[in-house]
Scaffold this active site. Sequence first.
Site, PDB file in Angstrom:
ATOM      1  N   VAL A  17       0.833  -1.201   0.000  1.00 50.14           N
ATOM      2  CA  VAL A  17       0.000   0.000   0.000  1.00 50.14           C
ATOM      3  C   VAL A  17       0.871   1.256   0.000  1.00 50.14           C
ATOM      4  O   VAL A  17       0.657   2.176  -0.801  1.00 50.14           O
ATOM      5  CB  VAL A  17      -0.957   0.013   1.210  1.00 50.14           C
ATOM      6  CG1 VAL A  17      -1.798   1.289   1.219  1.00 50.14           C
ATOM      7  CG2 VAL A  17      -1.866  -1.211   1.195  1.00 50.14           C
ATOM      8  N   ARG A  48      12.425   0.157   7.237  1.00 51.76           N
ATOM      9  CA  ARG A  48      13.434  -0.567   8.016  1.00 51.76           C
ATOM     10  C   ARG A  48      14.708  -0.773   7.201  1.00 51.76           C
ATOM     11  O   ARG A  48      15.803  -0.737   7.727  1.00 51.76           O
ATOM     12  CB  ARG A  48      12.871  -1.919   8.465  1.00 51.76           C
ATOM     13  CG  ARG A  48      11.741  -1.817   9.480  1.00 51.76           C
ATOM     14  CD  ARG A  48      11.348  -3.190   9.969  1.00 51.76           C
ATOM     15  NE  ARG A  48      10.225  -3.136  10.911  1.00 51.76           N
ATOM     16  CZ  ARG A  48       8.957  -3.199  10.565  1.00 51.76           C
ATOM     17  NH1 ARG A  48       8.635  -3.322   9.280  1.00 51.76           N
ATOM     18  NH2 ARG A  48       8.001  -3.129  11.465  1.00 51.76           N
ATOM     19  N   LYS A 106      -5.544  -1.210  11.252  1.00 51.57           N
ATOM     20  CA  LYS A 106      -6.713  -1.612  12.056  1.00 51.57           C
ATOM     21  C   LYS A 106      -6.309  -2.206  13.397  1.00 51.57           C
ATOM     22  O   LYS A 106      -6.993  -2.011  14.405  1.00 51.57           O
ATOM     23  CB  LYS A 106      -7.610  -2.578  11.295  1.00 51.57           C
ATOM     24  CG  LYS A 106      -7.061  -3.994  11.045  1.00 51.57           C
ATOM     25  CD  LYS A 106      -6.391  -4.098   9.705  1.00 51.57           C
ATOM     26  CE  LYS A 106      -5.918  -5.510   9.404  1.00 51.57           C
ATOM     27  NZ  LYS A 106      -5.226  -5.571   8.098  1.00 51.57           N
ATOM     28  N   GLU A 130      -9.665   5.962   6.943  1.00 49.34           N
ATOM     29  CA  GLU A 130     -10.591   5.331   5.996  1.00 49.34           C
ATOM     30  C   GLU A 130     -10.080   3.984   5.510  1.00 49.34           C
ATOM     31  O   GLU A 130     -10.859   3.064   5.258  1.00 49.34           O
ATOM     32  CB  GLU A 130     -10.816   6.267   4.800  1.00 49.34           C
ATOM     33  CG  GLU A 130     -11.881   5.789   3.828  1.00 49.34           C
ATOM     34  CD  GLU A 130     -13.262   5.741   4.451  1.00 49.34           C
ATOM     35  OE1 GLU A 130     -13.774   4.609   4.655  1.00 49.34           O
ATOM     36  OE2 GLU A 130     -13.820   6.796   4.751  1.00 49.34           O
ATOM     37  N   VAL A 133     -10.592  -0.109   7.373  1.00 44.74           N
ATOM     38  CA  VAL A 133     -11.689  -1.077   7.236  1.00 44.74           C
ATOM     39  C   VAL A 133     -12.167  -1.073   5.793  1.00 44.74           C
ATOM     40  O   VAL A 133     -12.536  -0.029   5.258  1.00 44.74           O
ATOM     41  CB  VAL A 133     -12.875  -0.732   8.163  1.00 44.74           C
ATOM     42  CG1 VAL A 133     -14.010  -1.740   7.963  1.00 44.74           C
ATOM     43  CG2 VAL A 133     -12.449  -0.702   9.618  1.00 44.74           C
ATOM     44  N   ILE A 137     -13.246   0.634   0.045  1.00 41.89           N
ATOM     45  CA  ILE A 137     -14.654   0.971   0.295  1.00 41.89           C
ATOM     46  C   ILE A 137     -14.751   2.190   1.207  1.00 41.89           C
ATOM     47  O   ILE A 137     -14.191   2.194   2.303  1.00 41.89           O
ATOM     48  CB  ILE A 137     -15.394  -0.210   0.962  1.00 41.89           C
ATOM     49  CG1 ILE A 137     -15.329  -1.450   0.084  1.00 41.89           C
ATOM     50  CG2 ILE A 137     -16.845   0.163   1.237  1.00 41.89           C
ATOM     51  CD1 ILE A 137     -15.874  -2.685   0.757  1.00 41.89           C
ATOM     52  N   GLY A 188      -2.017 -14.786  -3.751  1.00 46.93           N
ATOM     53  CA  GLY A 188      -1.633 -13.629  -2.971  1.00 46.93           C
ATOM     54  C   GLY A 188      -2.724 -13.047  -2.108  1.00 46.93           C
ATOM     55  O   GLY A 188      -2.565 -11.972  -1.520  1.00 46.93           O
ATOM     56  N   LYS A 206     -11.678  -5.047  12.872  1.00 46.48           N
ATOM     57  CA  LYS A 206     -12.509  -4.145  12.075  1.00 46.48           C
ATOM     58  C   LYS A 206     -13.898  -3.993  12.681  1.00 46.48           C
ATOM     59  O   LYS A 206     -14.501  -2.907  12.616  1.00 46.48           O
ATOM     60  CB  LYS A 206     -12.583  -4.668  10.640  1.00 46.48           C
ATOM     61  CG  LYS A 206     -11.227  -4.632   9.940  1.00 46.48           C
ATOM     62  CD  LYS A 206     -11.235  -5.358   8.618  1.00 46.48           C
ATOM     63  CE  LYS A 206      -9.853  -5.341   7.968  1.00 46.48           C
ATOM     64  NZ  LYS A 206      -9.798  -6.123   6.717  1.00 46.48           N
ATOM     65  N   GLY A 309      -5.636  -4.858  -1.474  1.00 48.54           N
ATOM     66  CA  GLY A 309      -4.897  -4.531  -2.683  1.00 48.54           C
ATOM     67  C   GLY A 309      -4.173  -3.214  -2.527  1.00 48.54           C
ATOM     68  O   GLY A 309      -4.714  -2.262  -1.949  1.00 48.54           O
TER      69      GLY A 309
END
Length: 457
Positions: A17, A48, A106, A130, A133, A137, A188, A206, A309
């Site tokens: 991400v 790291r 989360k 946002e 969770v 969406i 994956g 969540k 994703g």
Amino acid sequence: MIEYRSLRVALLGAGSVGSQVARLLLEQGDELASRAGAGLELVGIAVRDVNAQRDVDLPRELFTTDASSLILGADIVIELMGGVEPARGYVLQALNSGADVITGNKALLATHGPELFEAAEQVGAQLYYEAAVGGAIPIIRPLRDSLAGDRVNRILAIVNGTTNFVLDRMDVNGDTLAAALATATELGYAEADPTADIGGYDAAQKAAILASLAFHTTVPLESVYREGITGVSTIQVDAARENGSVIKLLAICERLTDPETGEEGVSARVYPALISREHPLAAVHGAHNAVFVQSAAAGDLMFYGAGAGGVETASAVLGDLVSAARRHVAGGPGVAESTHAQLPVLDIGRVVTRYQITLEIADQPGVLATVARILSDGDVSVETVQQSVPTATGAVVISRNAADHGRTPVHGHAAPTATLVIGTHEAEEAALAATVEALAASDVVTAVSSVLRVEGS
């Protein structure tokens, strides 16, 4: 060309991400600036190992291992490291310095949310989450802002893509749980160690976040009842299909009335459950997520999309980034979290639900009467009963909690048996669970083959 004030953005973490957030911020900086009313300068990425291989080719000069120094020079900090520590310390450092923080973590929010929100409020900063969770969406803002004037009564949610992919493969392709999980790993969708997903831990985190938002009440993670999917069998999935249902791992957040005190409380829980194939959540396939909200005024709402994703989740992060930039441009303190209702979190035993119980029973006269008496003694009313032709095989227990509680076969009968499937009316969870235990202990029941809750009606 419009000249914008420039805001310094620090990024912590460059995984699937984080690397996509960095790429999009660098490629679409001008467009994002036009939406935010401020320039967004990525001043560094704390990692790291600066030499680690990454999916995205990013300028090497942006990378650093000195997260603290990077934080102190930023207006907005994006935390995408994952885990609780050292992420908690870095987020607190950022908030205490007055920077706004955006996170998709989360686990951190479910375990330390109140502490972080209080730190943000003390200095007038804002914590955005946002992406924590449902991946791409949009659900946090609708619950926090759009539905703030409504009364949310219930949330049914599929918030873990791995388990939904596995259960969907079992339903559509007839895979065993092990085979479906192997496919998820190969594609994956599942980690090398999938415990957090198939054990229901990820979904429970969540659920704690969703319940806290929906009911304006702090719902601690330890108060969320949790069961994973490790006990779900192909037999259960096939039986559900034959009865027009499907098994989904659901995160359920619900307002309840405590039957003992008459006071309102809330429940947050995660478990595999049967839902009708006519319910909108039944049509959520693959690794997708969906959140079905039932509110007093707005009615039924469903939010659906990619639950994970890199680039998809990056969309939610960048949405928060634009919001944070707009806040900086407008000025003024951040908006505090609304947890003022502080409703009690009720035990799972107080939940009202329905069970579908599959029994192997002795093929002899009087058995149905005995089963009916046990149900009646437990104040459990029967809605439907289905009985199969007798078999001559012994039974093995596959309980709804087999993986979590280590149950073993209740009897060793080898006499001819029949299968009895009982659908109950609504009753308290405590009464239903006690009745299942009484059935398991009965001499006429050779095994409790399956217990699933029925939701979504």
